[in-house]
Design a protein around this motif. Sequence first.
Motif, PDB file in Angstrom:
ATOM      1  N   ALA A  48       0.819  -1.213   0.000  1.00 43.64           N
ATOM      2  CA  ALA A  48       0.000   0.000   0.000  1.00 43.64           C
ATOM      3  C   ALA A  48       0.856   1.268   0.000  1.00 43.64           C
ATOM      4  CB  ALA A  48      -0.938   0.004   1.200  1.00 43.64           C
ATOM      5  N   GLY A  49       2.176   1.093  -0.158  1.00 43.13           N
ATOM      6  CA  GLY A  49       3.061   2.245  -0.280  1.00 43.13           C
ATOM      7  C   GLY A  49       3.810   2.631   0.976  1.00 43.13           C
ATOM      8  N   GLN A  50       3.645   1.868   2.062  1.00 41.25           N
ATOM      9  CA  GLN A  50       4.342   2.209   3.299  1.00 41.25           C
ATOM     10  C   GLN A  50       5.763   1.660   3.333  1.00 41.25           C
ATOM     11  OE1 GLN A  50       1.222   0.507   5.721  1.00 41.25           O
ATOM     12  NE2 GLN A  50       0.704   2.530   6.504  1.00 41.25           N
ATOM     13  N   GLY A  51       6.113   0.844   2.358  1.00 46.37           N
ATOM     14  CA  GLY A  51       7.464   0.302   2.281  1.00 46.37           C
ATOM     15  C   GLY A  51       7.731  -0.741   3.349  1.00 46.37           C
ATOM     16  N   PHE A  52       8.945  -1.240   3.352  1.00 46.13           N
ATOM     17  CA  PHE A  52       9.358  -2.216   4.355  1.00 46.13           C
ATOM     18  C   PHE A  52       9.541  -1.470   5.678  1.00 46.13           C
ATOM     19  CE2 PHE A  52      12.267  -5.117   6.510  1.00 46.13           C
ATOM     20  CZ  PHE A  52      11.619  -6.327   6.275  1.00 46.13           C
ATOM     21  N   PRO A  53       9.212  -2.074   6.821  1.00 48.31           N
ATOM     22  CA  PRO A  53       9.375  -1.374   8.102  1.00 48.31           C
ATOM     23  C   PRO A  53      10.854  -1.304   8.503  1.00 48.31           C
ATOM     24  CG  PRO A  53       8.525  -3.578   8.490  1.00 48.31           C
ATOM     25  CD  PRO A  53       8.567  -3.378   6.999  1.00 48.31           C
ATOM     26  N   ASP A  54      11.557  -0.363   7.903  1.00 49.13           N
ATOM     27  CA  ASP A  54      13.004  -0.273   8.086  1.00 49.13           C
ATOM     28  C   ASP A  54      13.447   1.043   8.723  1.00 49.13           C
ATOM     29  OD1 ASP A  54      12.310   1.297   5.960  1.00 49.13           O
ATOM     30  OD2 ASP A  54      13.734   0.426   4.554  1.00 49.13           O
ATOM     31  N   THR A  55      12.506   1.759   9.322  1.00 46.83           N
ATOM     32  CA  THR A  55      12.863   2.994  10.019  1.00 46.83           C
ATOM     33  C   THR A  55      12.332   2.928  11.445  1.00 46.83           C
ATOM     34  OG1 THR A  55      10.833   4.189   9.460  1.00 46.83           O
ATOM     35  CG2 THR A  55      12.665   4.324   7.868  1.00 46.83           C
ATOM     36  N   VAL A  56      12.881   3.749  12.287  1.00 45.90           N
ATOM     37  CA  VAL A  56      12.444   3.794  13.675  1.00 45.90           C
ATOM     38  C   VAL A  56      10.965   4.154  13.757  1.00 45.90           C
ATOM     39  CG1 VAL A  56      12.737   4.996  15.877  1.00 45.90           C
ATOM     40  CG2 VAL A  56      14.742   4.307  14.556  1.00 45.90           C
ATOM     41  N   ASP A  57      10.527   5.116  12.972  1.00 48.93           N
ATOM     42  CA  ASP A  57       9.122   5.537  13.015  1.00 48.93           C
ATOM     43  C   ASP A  57       8.172   4.403  12.633  1.00 48.93           C
ATOM     44  OD1 ASP A  57       9.697   8.094  13.893  1.00 48.93           O
ATOM     45  OD2 ASP A  57       9.725   8.941  11.867  1.00 48.93           O
ATOM     46  N   LYS A  58       8.522   3.636  11.622  1.00 49.29           N
ATOM     47  CA  LYS A  58       7.663   2.518  11.205  1.00 49.29           C
ATOM     48  C   LYS A  58       7.601   1.442  12.278  1.00 49.29           C
ATOM     49  CE  LYS A  58       8.544   3.233   6.289  1.00 49.29           C
ATOM     50  NZ  LYS A  58       9.199   2.663   5.094  1.00 49.29           N
ATOM     51  N   ILE A  59       8.753   1.121  12.871  1.00 50.22           N
ATOM     52  CA  ILE A  59       8.794   0.121  13.934  1.00 50.22           C
ATOM     53  C   ILE A  59       8.012   0.609  15.152  1.00 50.22           C
ATOM     54  CG2 ILE A  59      10.281  -1.123  15.561  1.00 50.22           C
ATOM     55  CD1 ILE A  59      10.408  -2.224  12.723  1.00 50.22           C
ATOM     56  N   ARG A  60       8.144   1.876  15.475  1.00 50.09           N
ATOM     57  CA  ARG A  60       7.383   2.428  16.607  1.00 50.09           C
ATOM     58  C   ARG A  60       5.868   2.338  16.357  1.00 50.09           C
ATOM     59  NH1 ARG A  60      11.141   7.595  17.749  1.00 50.09           N
ATOM     60  NH2 ARG A  60      12.627   6.539  19.099  1.00 50.09           N
ATOM     61  N   TRP A  61       5.437   2.618  15.133  1.00 46.63           N
ATOM     62  CA  TRP A  61       4.023   2.535  14.774  1.00 46.63           C
ATOM     63  C   TRP A  61       3.511   1.106  14.988  1.00 46.63           C
ATOM     64  CZ3 TRP A  61      -0.188   5.223  14.095  1.00 46.63           C
ATOM     65  CH2 TRP A  61      -1.249   4.666  13.412  1.00 46.63           C
ATOM     66  N   ILE A  62       4.261   0.136  14.542  1.00 48.71           N
ATOM     67  CA  ILE A  62       3.880  -1.274  14.711  1.00 48.71           C
ATOM     68  C   ILE A  62       3.878  -1.640  16.197  1.00 48.71           C
ATOM     69  CG2 ILE A  62       4.588  -3.652  14.263  1.00 48.71           C
ATOM     70  CD1 ILE A  62       5.672  -2.596  11.519  1.00 48.71           C
ATOM     71  N   TYR A  63       4.910  -1.248  16.902  1.00 49.50           N
ATOM     72  CA  TYR A  63       5.015  -1.526  18.332  1.00 49.50           C
ATOM     73  C   TYR A  63       3.840  -0.913  19.096  1.00 49.50           C
ATOM     74  CZ  TYR A  63       7.042  -1.913  22.990  1.00 49.50           C
ATOM     75  OH  TYR A  63       7.259  -2.208  24.306  1.00 49.50           O
ATOM     76  N   LYS A  64       3.483   0.313  18.760  1.00 51.78           N
ATOM     77  CA  LYS A  64       2.357   0.999  19.416  1.00 51.78           C
ATOM     78  C   LYS A  64       1.061   0.226  19.186  1.00 51.78           C
ATOM     79  CE  LYS A  64      -0.251   5.282  19.389  1.00 51.78           C
ATOM     80  NZ  LYS A  64      -0.592   6.451  18.596  1.00 51.78           N
ATOM     81  N   ALA A  65       0.844  -0.223  17.976  1.00 51.66           N
ATOM     82  CA  ALA A  65      -0.374  -0.987  17.674  1.00 51.66           C
ATOM     83  C   ALA A  65      -0.424  -2.293  18.482  1.00 51.66           C
ATOM     84  CB  ALA A  65      -0.455  -1.294  16.183  1.00 51.66           C
ATOM     85  N   ILE A  66       0.731  -2.934  18.642  1.00 50.28           N
ATOM     86  CA  ILE A  66       0.790  -4.171  19.438  1.00 50.28           C
ATOM     87  C   ILE A  66       0.483  -3.851  20.905  1.00 50.28           C
ATOM     88  CG2 ILE A  66       2.341  -5.961  20.313  1.00 50.28           C
ATOM     89  CD1 ILE A  66       3.777  -5.788  17.539  1.00 50.28           C
ATOM     90  N   GLN A  67       1.082  -2.796  21.427  1.00 51.26           N
ATOM     91  CA  GLN A  67       0.845  -2.426  22.824  1.00 51.26           C
ATOM     92  C   GLN A  67      -0.624  -2.082  23.075  1.00 51.26           C
ATOM     93  OE1 GLN A  67       2.929  -2.665  25.408  1.00 51.26           O
ATOM     94  NE2 GLN A  67       4.369  -3.554  23.986  1.00 51.26           N
ATOM     95  N   GLU A  68      -1.252  -1.374  22.156  1.00 49.14           N
ATOM     96  CA  GLU A  68      -2.648  -0.987  22.315  1.00 49.14           C
ATOM     97  C   GLU A  68      -3.587  -2.196  22.222  1.00 49.14           C
ATOM     98  OE1 GLU A  68      -3.245   2.079  19.417  1.00 49.14           O
ATOM     99  OE2 GLU A  68      -2.198   3.575  20.627  1.00 49.14           O
ATOM    100  N   ALA A  69      -3.145  -3.239  21.544  1.00 47.98           N
ATOM    101  CA  ALA A  69      -3.980  -4.436  21.397  1.00 47.98           C
ATOM    102  C   ALA A  69      -3.927  -5.330  22.632  1.00 47.98           C
ATOM    103  CB  ALA A  69      -3.532  -5.222  20.175  1.00 47.98           C
ATOM    104  N   LYS A  70      -2.989  -5.096  23.513  1.00 50.30           N
ATOM    105  CA  LYS A  70      -2.833  -5.951  24.706  1.00 50.30           C
ATOM    106  C   LYS A  70      -3.941  -5.722  25.696  1.00 50.30           C
ATOM    107  CE  LYS A  70       2.050  -6.697  24.658  1.00 50.30           C
ATOM    108  NZ  LYS A  70       3.265  -6.603  25.399  1.00 50.30           N
TER     109      LYS A  70
END
Length: 70
Positions: A48-70
Amino acid sequence: MLSVSTTQLHQKTCSNKKAIDITGMPTLMQSGMFEVFVDGKLIHSKNAGQGFPDTVDKIRWIYKAIQEAK
């Protein structure tokens, strides 16, 4: 460049008592797809154009979503 393996992400996010299931699903052919779902919701998609999660911001976004799902 940031390099975070699913094992490292799993270790970081599982520091509390609720476990996280990280699953990889191969495609039949090489597709270049890389998508991250949390609780069935698509939160990151290379296609969808977000690219591979290879930056700190992308990893933080994924991490935040995981934390919120707990």
